[in-house]
Design an enzyme around this catalytic site. Sequence first.
Site, short mmCIF file in Angstrom:
data_model
loop_
_atom_site.label_atom_id
_atom_site.label_comp_id
_atom_site.label_asym_id
_atom_site.label_seq_id
_atom_site.Cartn_x
_atom_site.Cartn_y
_atom_site.Cartn_z
CB CYS A 70 -0.58 2.51 3.99
SG CYS A 70 -2.15 1.91 3.36
CG ASP A 71 3.14 1.23 4.52
OD1 ASP A 71 2.70 1.78 5.54
OD2 ASP A 71 2.92 0.04 4.24
CB CYS A 104 -0.93 -0.03 1.22
SG CYS A 104 -1.96 1.44 1.35
C1 LIG Z 1 -0.22 -3.98 5.84
C2 LIG Z 1 -1.31 -2.95 5.65
C3 LIG Z 1 -1.10 -1.65 6.06
C4 LIG Z 1 -2.10 -0.70 5.93
N1 LIG Z 1 -1.87 0.55 6.37
C5 LIG Z 1 -2.86 1.49 6.29
C6 LIG Z 1 -2.65 2.80 6.78
O1 LIG Z 1 -1.58 3.15 7.27
N2 LIG Z 1 -3.70 3.67 6.68
C7 LIG Z 1 -4.90 3.34 6.11
O2 LIG Z 1 -5.82 4.16 6.07
N3 LIG Z 1 -5.10 2.10 5.62
C8 LIG Z 1 -4.12 1.17 5.68
N4 LIG Z 1 -4.32 -0.08 5.17
C9 LIG Z 1 -5.58 -0.37 4.51
C10 LIG Z 1 -6.69 -0.61 5.54
O3 LIG Z 1 -6.23 -1.58 6.46
C11 LIG Z 1 -7.96 -1.07 4.85
O4 LIG Z 1 -8.35 -0.11 3.90
C12 LIG Z 1 -9.08 -1.26 5.85
O5 LIG Z 1 -8.69 -2.15 6.89
C13 LIG Z 1 -10.33 -1.82 5.19
O6 LIG Z 1 -11.28 -1.94 6.18
P1 LIG Z 1 -12.55 -2.89 6.01
O7 LIG Z 1 -13.37 -2.67 7.24
O8 LIG Z 1 -13.20 -2.66 4.71
O9 LIG Z 1 -12.02 -4.38 5.96
P2 LIG Z 1 -10.83 -5.20 6.59
O10 LIG Z 1 -9.95 -4.41 7.46
O11 LIG Z 1 -10.24 -5.94 5.45
O12 LIG Z 1 -11.60 -6.24 7.53
C14 LIG Z 1 -12.40 -7.23 6.97
C15 LIG Z 1 -13.05 -7.98 8.10
O13 LIG Z 1 -14.01 -8.89 7.57
C16 LIG Z 1 -13.94 -10.09 8.30
N5 LIG Z 1 -14.53 -11.15 7.49
C17 LIG Z 1 -14.14 -11.56 6.24
N6 LIG Z 1 -14.90 -12.61 5.86
C18 LIG Z 1 -15.78 -12.85 6.88
C19 LIG Z 1 -16.79 -13.82 7.10
N7 LIG Z 1 -17.09 -14.76 6.20
N8 LIG Z 1 -17.47 -13.81 8.28
C20 LIG Z 1 -17.21 -12.85 9.21
N9 LIG Z 1 -16.26 -11.90 9.03
C21 LIG Z 1 -15.54 -11.92 7.90
C22 LIG Z 1 -12.46 -10.26 8.64
O14 LIG Z 1 -12.29 -11.13 9.73
C23 LIG Z 1 -12.10 -8.81 8.95
O15 LIG Z 1 -12.37 -8.55 10.30
C24 LIG Z 1 -3.35 -1.06 5.31
C25 LIG Z 1 -3.55 -2.36 4.88
C26 LIG Z 1 -2.55 -3.31 5.04
C27 LIG Z 1 -2.80 -4.73 4.58
#
Ligand SMILES: Cc1cc2nc3c(=O)[nH]c(=O)nc-3n(C[C@H](O)[C@H](O)[C@H](O)COP(=O)(O)OP(=O)(O)OC[C@H]3O[C@@H](n4cnc5c(N)ncnc54)[C@H](O)[C@@H]3O)c2cc1C
Length: 328
Positions: free
Chosen positions: A139-140, A136
Amino acid sequence: MSQTRHIKVLIIGSGPAGYTAGVYAARAMLNPVLVQGIEPGGQLTTTTEVENWPGDTEVQGPDLMVRMEAHAKAMGCEIVGDIITSLDLSKRPFVAKGDSGNTYITEAVILATGARAKWLGLPSEEKFKGFGVSACATCDGFFYRGQEIVVIGGGNTAVEEALFLTNFASKVTLVHRRDELRAEKILIDRLMKNPKIEPLWDHELVEVTGTDTPLGVEGIKVKHVKTGAITEIPAKGVFVAIGHAPANELVKDVLELHNGGYVTVKPGTSETSVPGVFAAGDLTDHKYRQAVTSAGMGCMAALDAERFLAEHPATVEAEAEASAPAAE
Ligand SMILES: Cc1cc2nc3c(=O)[nH]c(=O)nc-3n(C[C@H](O)[C@H](O)[C@H](O)COP(=O)(O)OP(=O)(O)OC[C@H]3O[C@@H](n4cnc5c(N)ncnc54)[C@H](O)[C@@H]3O)c2cc1C
């Protein structure tokens, strides 16, 4: 003993989108139940410093997610450690089954299952993830001001990340295993004109190299796909940009999708193609993929669900308290 729950709103996913939806749905007195899935806290639990969450100059990703969970809980959202294994959206109320054996019968669903960056699967890539290896740039990228970095990939994601990273890096080497890019022409033009970017054609990453104490990247080894010759490139950061996979397994055959699997929502809303089913966060967003945008969409989904439930009376009586499950 398995249980059958009758609830108003089921939130699937515990990233920023899910927990924010939990806060808003709880404050709307919808007694939401949030199922956390296999990765409680979502993607941010896999990183270290987060520097772009408003209100925190710097926060550790896992700490931020613990706080979000506590916030949702404090507002009255019930958090359940379960994984949804099937979801029947053919009629209301919708029926979700959990890995625990529990059944969730719900009037509305908020999908917040996120997405996953695709990785190459190299042991050295895994070793340096979060310590020089990232997926990302938004992010980084900021951590690599004035340094040399490499981007791996040849599609739109890679080209966009490489261009963005020139805002920080002194040099960006784009490593691609073919001799041409699979990105939009306008992006390719921009990339080729950028003096900070050097494409390296016909090469693939074989190893990320670096130090153990402190853990950090110093370079990469790449192999020429035709000759097999190995070249070493110095770099402090390695951005793997070979695409993302939205976690759409529960709905991919039912809901409208776009851009290779992201759940489609009506513009300006979180409404999916099935009334009463809302989507938020990375699951629906191929473009921004940030914690703050995901949280914003989680808010929208809870508000949309609240409005939907006000206009569409419940089909079965929900539990008075979401925390009082009925045993079968
Ligand atoms: C290494 C890394 C660093 C990052 N750094 C940053 C940063 O510095 N700043 C920033 O803004 N963003 C950052 N991001 C991006 C950010 O993490 C994501 O944009 C954000 O987490 C997305 O949120 P979300 O709620 O859509 O889903 P996610 O965080 O992807 O969460 C998905 C959730 O769904 C759940 N889930 C999936 N399938 C099921 C199922 N069948 N039943 C029940 N639950 C389920 C999972 O367990 C999880 O809890 C980073 C990402 C990564 C990988």
